[in-house]
Design a protein around this motif. Sequence first.
Motif, PDB file in Angstrom:
ATOM      1  N   VAL A  23       6.822  54.931 -31.513  1.00  0.00           N
ATOM      2  CA  VAL A  23       6.518  56.343 -31.825  1.00  0.00           C
ATOM      3  C   VAL A  23       7.524  56.936 -32.829  1.00  0.00           C
ATOM      4  O   VAL A  23       7.685  58.146 -32.918  1.00  0.00           O
ATOM      5  N   ASP A  25       7.340  57.165 -36.058  1.00  0.00           N
ATOM      6  CA  ASP A  25       6.718  58.039 -37.068  1.00  0.00           C
ATOM      7  C   ASP A  25       6.515  59.440 -36.505  1.00  0.00           C
ATOM      8  O   ASP A  25       6.679  60.439 -37.204  1.00  0.00           O
ATOM      9  N   GLN A  26       6.138  59.515 -35.214  1.00  0.00           N
ATOM     10  CA  GLN A  26       5.920  60.835 -34.615  1.00  0.00           C
ATOM     11  C   GLN A  26       7.242  61.589 -34.429  1.00  0.00           C
ATOM     12  O   GLN A  26       7.294  62.800 -34.610  1.00  0.00           O
ATOM     13  N   ALA A  29       7.997  62.956 -37.756  1.00  0.00           N
ATOM     14  CA  ALA A  29       7.158  64.134 -38.020  1.00  0.00           C
ATOM     15  C   ALA A  29       7.680  65.344 -37.240  1.00  0.00           C
ATOM     16  O   ALA A  29       7.720  66.467 -37.763  1.00  0.00           O
ATOM     17  N   LEU A  30       8.108  65.109 -36.002  1.00  0.00           N
ATOM     18  CA  LEU A  30       8.649  66.204 -35.185  1.00  0.00           C
ATOM     19  C   LEU A  30       9.894  66.802 -35.836  1.00  0.00           C
ATOM     20  O   LEU A  30      10.075  68.021 -35.859  1.00  0.00           O
ATOM     21  N   LEU A  91       6.009  62.288 -26.129  1.00  0.00           N
ATOM     22  CA  LEU A  91       5.794  61.187 -27.088  1.00  0.00           C
ATOM     23  C   LEU A  91       5.994  59.833 -26.405  1.00  0.00           C
ATOM     24  O   LEU A  91       5.319  58.863 -26.718  1.00  0.00           O
ATOM     25  N   LEU A 118       1.183  66.712 -33.749  1.00  0.00           N
ATOM     26  CA  LEU A 118       1.609  65.344 -33.387  1.00  0.00           C
ATOM     27  C   LEU A 118       0.503  64.585 -32.662  1.00  0.00           C
ATOM     28  O   LEU A 118       0.675  63.417 -32.307  1.00  0.00           O
ATOM     29  N   LEU A 120      -0.581  65.203 -29.679  1.00  0.00           N
ATOM     30  CA  LEU A 120      -0.262  65.047 -28.256  1.00  0.00           C
ATOM     31  C   LEU A 120      -1.334  65.733 -27.403  1.00  0.00           C
ATOM     32  O   LEU A 120      -1.534  66.944 -27.509  1.00  0.00           O
TER      33      LEU A 120
END
Length: 244
Positions: A23, A25-26, A29-30, A91, A118, A120
């Motif tokens: 995770v 990449d997330q 991004a966050l 995440l 994201l 989620l």
Amino acid sequence: MNPEATELLLAGAQELGLDVAPVLDQFAALLVLLQEGNARFNLTALKTERDIVLKHFVDSLTCLGGGHLDGNHQVVDLGTGAGFPTLPLALMRAELQFTPVDSTRKKVEFVRATAEALGLQNVRPVAGRAETLTRQPEHRDRYDRVVVRAVAALPILAELALPFLRPGGLLVAQKGPISPEELRAGQRAAGELGGRVTEVEAFTLPVLGDARTLVVVEKLRDTPDRYPRREGVPNQQPLFWSAK
Ligand SMILES: C[S@@+](CC[C@H](N)C(=O)[O-])C[C@H]1O[C@@H](n2cnc3c(N)ncnc32)[C@H](O)[C@@H]1O
């Protein structure tokens, strides 16, 4: 995310026995969303990538220590602020359903928008004060876990958090060092509210070595109807504790 921050996130999580690579990449991004959010409305004091990664992301992930969040739990994050610890935890753990709560609407809107960006599915933010939300049947005695980071002293947390929990549920409070006085007051407050402190684990934050404590309170029976007291009173007059 710059290479140093990426390395620190991977290494910090690894120290906790966690693999964030799937995770990454997330998380990157966050980080961008948090920095953009900060530029618009001052959400968090931490600005550099290094600080955000270590003091928000890795610090939030320490809530997974001890396995208290393992399983398919409904989890309230009390006083989530800009989404911590909810967003890093969500995440990593798709099976946990998060209800991040905060009294500040703009923070809740940020968490909602960020979770959506994201992708989620397991984050449903709610705006409001704990004292009021836990008077509503859909929030009282409903949740399996409450997580909390950096919100208040233990006696205050006990009063704000235990009403959210079903009997058998756990409050998992991630704190800095805790004084014997705060712990004693927290133990008495937990008892008054239908719970019991079951664990106090001191540890250090990966990479930085800052002192942290994970305090776990189990809810054993229903919280008496007189709790929580009205808005603001738990903070102004903490149960069994005058030090502020
Ligand atoms: C210091 S911030 C911590 C934010 C986040 N948990 C973190 O670790 O970065 C405390 C947050 O708790 C919220 N808060 C304090 N008391 C509250 C209450 N009684 N009910 C709901 N939110 C509360 C505040 O609005 C604030 O956003």
